[in-house]
Design an enzyme around this catalytic site. Structure first.
Site, mmCIF file in Angstrom:
data_model
loop_
_atom_site.group_PDB
_atom_site.id
_atom_site.type_symbol
_atom_site.label_atom_id
_atom_site.label_comp_id
_atom_site.label_asym_id
_atom_site.label_seq_id
_atom_site.Cartn_x
_atom_site.Cartn_y
_atom_site.Cartn_z
ATOM 1 N N ASP A 291 0.750 -1.329 0.135
ATOM 2 C CA ASP A 291 -0.002 0.103 -0.041
ATOM 3 C C ASP A 291 0.931 1.391 -0.144
ATOM 4 O OD1 ASP A 291 -2.251 1.617 0.401
ATOM 5 O OD2 ASP A 291 -2.279 1.582 2.404
ATOM 6 N N GLU A 325 -2.438 10.430 -0.821
ATOM 7 C CA GLU A 325 -3.544 9.800 -0.502
ATOM 8 C C GLU A 325 -3.751 9.279 0.922
ATOM 9 O OE1 GLU A 325 -6.471 6.298 -0.423
ATOM 10 O OE2 GLU A 325 -4.124 6.258 0.219
ATOM 11 N N HIS A 423 -0.953 -0.889 6.412
ATOM 12 C CA HIS A 423 -0.501 0.512 7.242
ATOM 13 C C HIS A 423 0.421 -0.307 8.383
ATOM 14 C CE1 HIS A 423 -4.315 3.103 5.886
ATOM 15 N NE2 HIS A 423 -3.318 2.779 5.087
#
Length: 462
Positions: A291, A325, A423
């Site tokens: 990510d 983002e 994350h």
């Protein structure tokens, strides 16, 4: 060599025996190129292992901008440029500490500050803790929350096959939990990590105080799922126990950063723009390989494959590596702002922001006619085990695009392992499988090609 180039050109120019067989041959070629010659895995290795985490405003985020621009420059595209954007600059500071204080017994618990949070006092924060399953339950408690740390412990639902559904059903407590707890007089908040498995990795993520005055901000952190289970169990045995945590994060002034953009100019309708992209920033606990390093290099691979095959698109194809983002969305917003200023017409946008796992299909934002059109491509994708074409959210960055007639799609990889890494400190390069990453790039290339060849269905005006 000349013979190979000629054959490739013939295939891509539509001179095969029929449109269907031509598409089949081209898609097969895209997968072959991705699985035998791709650069995306090498690009990701450098982003992850040589540059590392890329939180907006950080030196490494700036380094990633320059690195990806150099790689796009080397592809020989028609245009490569940087687009300025001001981004938030939040820093974590020293590693967080936390423990359960059950009488005289201290039990250490893994936590991490949530993005945008304020720090605790320098010596840390100690208070009684109250557990809730979500914001609705919190609001029902009223004055009982005052002076306490609120512990949001609603888990992701393991029953959903689509794990993003489970994420969406409980991420509100991470994003808005501190704000709502502060309104009731809480002194801090702890949120169960957005993770389906039990482990010791706290998962970062954005949170917002909304329109609260700064003097009401309270520190907030994510707790690992194992930590949440232990805290909940211990709290049931002793409701009067206390919780301690310490974090030193802070928000600094905004920083100038950039979106990275490269394009192949259309040969028939160059004013029609098709975007393929991912976001270049990542959280600071790890490399951000899933990510969204994966989405970044897959998007770069799409345009590399097309350029390498000397494909001449009908419409302008633009790869966009969006900045910020994760904790602000400033890159997507700036891209749309500039697009409006330039009167650009975007007809299609494809985003990869769900990890580099095996591709399963696409999530599509479109009217009925264009959804059916994309769904009708299903037979072309089934030989590659890509079969899911559903209506749904396409992507946060392309979500900003508001051209009158635009179709959006998001790559849908298999999502079962995504939230193991999302994350967290284990979102590293070794979590990405080379072949799965390349299959995703080939799948994206195929859809971009099909949409470029066939266009979108423009709604009729009565």
């Amino acid at each position: 060599m000349k013979k190979t180039i000629l054959l490739t050109a013939l295939v891509l120019s539509g001179l095969a025996s029929s449109a269907q067989s031509n598409d089949e041959k081209n898609i097969k070629l895209f997968y072959k190129k991705a699985l035998t010659e791709a650069k995306c895995y090498t690009w990701l290795e450098y982003l992850s292992n040589d540059i590392g985490s890329r939180l907006s405003g950080s030196p490494t985020a700036a380094e990633a901008v320059q690195y990806t621009k150099r790689q796009l420059d080397a592809l020989g595209l028609d245009k490569v440029y940087l687009q300025e954007v001001m981004v938030p600059h939040w820093v974590r500071g020293e590693k967080e500490t936390a423990y359960i204080l059950d009488g005289k017994v201290k039990t250490n618990i893994p936590i991490c500050a949530l993005g945008g949070s304020v720090a605790t006092p320098k010596t840390g924060l100690t208070a009684e803790i109250i557990e809730v399953q979500g914001i609705d339950e919190l609001k029902s408690l009223g004055d009982k929350v005052k002076g306490k740390i609120v512990f949001f412990n609603r888990p992701m639902n393991p029953e959903n096959i689509e794990t993003f559904v489970s994420y969406g059903a409980c991420v509100d407590q991470r994003f808005a939990g501190a704000k709502e707890a502060a309104k009731l007089g809480a002194v801090g908040s702890i949120v169960r990590s957005m993770n389906l498995r039990l482990d010791d990795f706290p998962h970062a993520g954005a949170q917002s105080y909304g329109d609260l005055p700064k003097e009401q901000y309270i520190p907030t952190a994510a707790i690992s799922t194992n930590g949440a289970e232990l805290l909940s169990k211990t709290l049931k045995a002793n409701p009067a126990l206390k919780f301690y945590f310490k974090q030193s994060c802070e928000t600094l002034p905004d920083v100038l950063s950039h979106n990275v953009i490269g394009e192949l100019t259309g040969t028939v309708t160059p004013s029609n723009i098709m975007v393929v992209g991912g976001h270049l920033d990542s959280w600071d606990l790890a490399d951000g390989s899933q990510d969204d390093g994966a989405g970044v290099v897959q998007s770069m691979e799409v345009i590399r494959i097309l350029k390498n095959l000397n494909y001449k698109p009908k419409n302008t194809i633009r790869v966009v590596l969006f900045m910020n983002e994760e904790n602000g969305g400033k890159g997507g917003a700036k891209y749309e702002e500039v697009s409006k200023q330039n009167n650009e017409n975007h007809i299609f946008a494809l985003e990869s922001d769900s990890g580099g796992f095996t591709p399963r299909g696409f999530s599509i934002e479109a009217d009925d006619a264009n959804y059916k059109k994309i769904k009708d491509f299903k037979d072309l994708f089934e030989p590659y085990l890509v079969h899911s074409f559903t209506i749904g959210h396409a992507g946060s960055d392309i979500g900003h695009l508001t051209s009158k007639a635009i179709v959006k799609a998001g790559l849908k990889p298999d999502s079962q392992r995504y939230f193991d890494y999302h994350h967290a400190a284990n979102d590293k390069f070794d979590a990405v499988n080379k072949r799965e990453l390349e299959l995703g790039a080939a799948t994206m290339t195929s859809l971009i090609y099909l949409m470029d060849q066939t266009g979108i269905i423009t709604p009729t005006v009565n």
